[in-house]
Design an enzyme around this catalytic site. Structure first.
Site, short mmCIF file in Angstrom:
data_model
loop_
_atom_site.label_atom_id
_atom_site.label_comp_id
_atom_site.label_asym_id
_atom_site.label_seq_id
_atom_site.Cartn_x
_atom_site.Cartn_y
_atom_site.Cartn_z
N ASP A 479 0.85 -0.88 0.33
CA ASP A 479 -0.01 0.25 -0.25
C ASP A 479 1.21 1.00 0.05
O ASP A 479 2.16 1.43 0.45
CB ASP A 479 -0.88 0.35 0.65
CG ASP A 479 -1.98 0.78 1.24
OD1 ASP A 479 -2.28 1.76 0.20
OD2 ASP A 479 -3.24 0.79 2.10
N ASP A 549 -11.08 2.04 -3.05
CA ASP A 549 -11.44 1.46 -1.90
C ASP A 549 -12.89 1.76 -1.89
O ASP A 549 -13.28 0.95 -0.74
CB ASP A 549 -11.00 2.72 -0.49
CG ASP A 549 -9.14 2.31 -0.24
OD1 ASP A 549 -8.84 0.90 0.07
OD2 ASP A 549 -8.88 3.79 0.06
#
Ligand code: GLA
Length: 740
Positions: A479, A549
């Site tokens: 990430d 997301d």
């Protein structure tokens, strides 16, 4: 496929069965662009395409010839100099403050295959017969500086790739103020620009607008390719749609700041530039030093957007993505982020894993919160060792138990970031990006590490090496959760500062390279607050990426549809999450959530311990379904059939290479009342082959493509028949199989 050089006219012609790319050495020794598009007959001289006309105020290189001006001639690799007054592809600052250059053709070489780019991701070939490469050396007339333009044409794709090298052989320092990778000057402006724009949680929405005079662009100055724009644009003709018409794609194999710019000048010439964003970029080259630009990938289609996308899909899936996972079917995973956020312990994780195993999931991914003292976002990034408060037996202890359950184990990391509350920061406060004598902005309580510095990348590498050597890890979610704000590298001199943004990305690539080389069996999935670094550069190292997301099935229709303009669905990370959805609070059926997520890498991201037995049974079926069809989904040819940007319905499909099998996804957002029947015309089938549809009816390919299948039948009201499958957020799948 061939690359021809006609010495008498100084003309280069790169062509394969579908495309031609033609340019020549102009009168003054510079390179002039002649043509790019559908394949043309190979003739030795297309020189008449050079525009020579007398224009008022145009600057001409020689007094004798008032007709030849770089203001109106189309260029191959221009700069603002010598009469060209448009934005250039590069700018060199000499020591005396001038940026006047005179780069002329010096030599060239043509070779089979394609060489890799040092330190940078790029498309590749497996056999030197798959592509041919032309390298042209341009030499400045005054200084000993060379520019090497490199072009590769692929045999099996309507694709040209480009990259550029600057080589300083002089004894003086030079500074590159701009070093774009690609320039194409089209002779007209009758185009619609297509790009992928958005924001966090609504990435890569398709945007179109007609070209206008002046400059129009997409870009990132955030340090990553960004949620806001993707390093891609396309120019299509006004009537081009998904299945017909011309479109030119420009995709950039890079994960940092980029600029994709279109400039239409007063003579309707359209210049498309693609490269590293010049803002904040100044790259000093000492004697003998070189600068290598990232790669641009130009794809052409005269059969609409779908064909352009299919070209990118196949090329990027098989000749950009690498490693053992490139061709292997991807594991069905469960990720605990939306199930627990930071609030978990070993027991909770094992409870989720046990249920996941029961429904057939193959891989458990432990997301954020497993390291240092991380109980929320305020601490511990940089401390990549286990949080013993949550995991008393360490990550290893947990991983061993998960593997005992029969699941593979994967882990989340964010190697480029650090919290102030971390051992790493306390020990190395000067390793952060930004001037430590000034304020440094935080984002999600975190700072970026200065990955332009080798010692920082080395340190993180060794920490991760310790983790990966100890724990049986088969998957990593990498990430990156913040934009660059104050760009400064502490302890480095002034000249270095203009290199930081690019060197940072080179540091990211270096870490990826070292980890993927040492651990070739680990499957890497990229992520950046969802899809802020979903670009071809990262795809070279990580064959799949977390798309957004936003896991809401209805929002995902747009996100995944838009993403598919460039990216193969084998790399589109897509999970079934909880209802109501955590981003939109929308309730959709488990079936619709899965029907969307199948067209990607597929997994779950919810607390399965909270599901009913009935729901778990349904999920078991979903997992079986995905296992059965994932090879087809991952490697088939993807078609967009109905756009969520244009109406209430979305449809897409994958067809196997042999055209014997296909899977169609149909989605309807709102339920209309008393509406006409809705039909979807399929694509990519064989006309005279009979297909069974969901094992129920049989139809020839021509009918399915010409007339289509009826996807939404009308229901008159609750007291009548036909309520099944009605309502908002409805979806259906159709499995087609050729009847022997
Ligand atoms: C980012 C990612 C999410 C999740 C969180 C963890 O937002 O995109 O998927 O991993 O970080 O903090």
């Amino acid at each position: 496929m061939a690359i021809k050089f006609y010495e008498e006219n100084g003309q280069f012609h790169l062509y394969n069965e579908e495309i031609s790319y033609i340019f020549k050495i102009l009168k003054n020794g510079q390179l002039g662009h002649l043509y790019y598009g559908k394949r043309l007959t190979d003739i030795p001289d297309y020189g008449h395409l050079v525009e020579e006309s007398r224009r008022d105020m145009a600057a001409c290189p020689t007094e004798e010839d008032n007709f030849f001006s770089l203001e109106s001639a189309r260029q191959e690799y221009p700069t603002y100099s010598n009469g060209d007054v448009r934005y250039g592809a590069y700018e060199i600052l000499w020591e005396n403050g001038s940026s006047i250059t005179e780069f002329v053709y010096k030599s060239h070489r043509i070779y089979d295959g394609k060489e890799s780019l040092s330190g940078l991701p790029a498309t590749y070939v497996e056999d030197s017969k798959e592509a041919e490469t032309l390298e042209i050396v341009l030499q400045d007339k005054k200084e000993d500086v060379r520019i090497v333009l490199s072009y590769t044409i692929f045999r099996d794709y309507p694709v040209i790739t480009k990259n550029v090298r600057f080589i300083n052989d002089s004894s003086k320092k030079i500074t590159l103020l701009s070093a774009m990778t690609s320039c194409v000057d089209f002779p007209d402006k009758e185009f619609v620009m297509v790009d992928l724009a958005g924001a966090w949680s609504r990435e890569r929405n398709i945007r179109e607008h007609k070209l206008d005079y002046g400059v129009q662009s997409v870009h990132s100055m955030r340090g990553c390719s960004s949620h806001q724009f993707n390093p891609f644009l396309a120019l299509k003709r006004e009537h081009t749609d998904e299945f017909q018409g011309e479109i030119y794609g420009f995709s950039f194999v890079y994960s940092g700041n980029f600029l994709a710019q279109v400039e239409v000048d007063d003579y309707d010439v359209t210049r498309v530039l693609l490269g590293i964003h010049p803002n904040g970029f100044h790259w000093e080259l000492g004697r003998g030093e070189e600068f290598q630009t990232p790669e641009a990938v130009l794809a052409y289609s005269d059969q609409g957007m779908n064909r352009m996308s299919q070209v990118y899909h196949e090329l990027y899936r098989t000749r950009l993505a690498r490693g053992v996972w490139r061709d292997k079917v991807r594991p069905i995973l469960i990720n605990n982020w939306e199930a627990t956020y930071f609030d978990f312990n070993e027991e909770k994780i094992l409870a989720i894993a046990e249920v996941a195993k029961r429904i057939g999931v193959e891989l458990f991914v432990l997301d954020d919160g497993w390291f240092g003292k991380r109980d929320d976002s305020t601490s511990s990034l940089g401390d990549w060792y286990p949080h013993l408060g949550k995991l008393p037996n360490g990550v290893k202890g947990l991983a061993d138990k998960i593997r005992k359950l029969g699941l593979e184990f994967g882990i989340w990391i964010e190697p480029e970031s650090v919290n102030r509350d971390s051992d790493l920061y306390r020990n190395h406060p000067d390793w952060v990006m930004g001037d430590i004598q000034r304020n440094i902005s935080q984002s999600r309580n975190q700072l970026l590490l200065d990955f332009s510095k080798k010692e920082v990348v080395d340190y993180i590498y060794h920490m991760l090496e310790t983790l990966f050597d100890e724990v049986p890890i088969s998957y990593v979610k990498w990430d990156m959760n913040r934009n660059m704000a104050e760009v400064f590298s502490n302890g480095n001199d002034a000249a270095y500062q203009g290199k930081v943004r690019h060197k940072y990305i080179l540091g990211v690539y270096d870490l990826y390279d070292r980890l993927t080389s040492k651990y070739p069996n680990i499957l890497f999935e990229s992520c950046a607050s969802g899809g802020a670094r979903f670009d071809p550069g990262i795809l070279y190292y990580a064959p799949q990426g977390w798309t957004s997301d936003n896991t809401d099935a209805i929002d995902r229709l747009k996100i995944q549809y838009g993403t598919s303009i460039v990216y193969p669905i084998s790399c589109i990370g897509s999970h079934v999450s909880a209802a109501p959805n955590h981003q939109t609070f929308r309730n959709t059926s488990l079936q619709t959530r899965a029907n969307v997520a199948y067209f990607g890498t597929f997994g779950y991201e919810l607390d399965v311990t909270q599901m009913t037995e009935e729901e778990l049974e349904e999920m078991k079926e979903q997992v079986l379904f995905m296992k059965k069809y994932r090879e087809l989904i991952q490697k088939g040819v993807f078609y967009r059939l109905k756009s969520p940007f244009e109406g209430n319905e979305t449809a897409w499909m994958v067809v196997s290479k042999d055209e014997k099998e296909a899977l169609v996804g149909f989605y309807r957002v709102l339920q209309p009342s008393n509406a006409p029947l809705s039909r979807v015309k399929l694509k990519g089938l064989e006309e005279d082959v009979k297909y069974s549809v969901n094992g129920k009816t049989e139809h020839f390919g021509d009918e399915l493509m010409q007339i289509g299948i009826i996807t939404s039948d009308y229901a008159a009201g609750v007291w009548k028949e036909g309520r099944e499958g009605q309502g908002d957020y409805m979806s259906k799948l159709y499995h087609l199989k050729a009847v022997e």
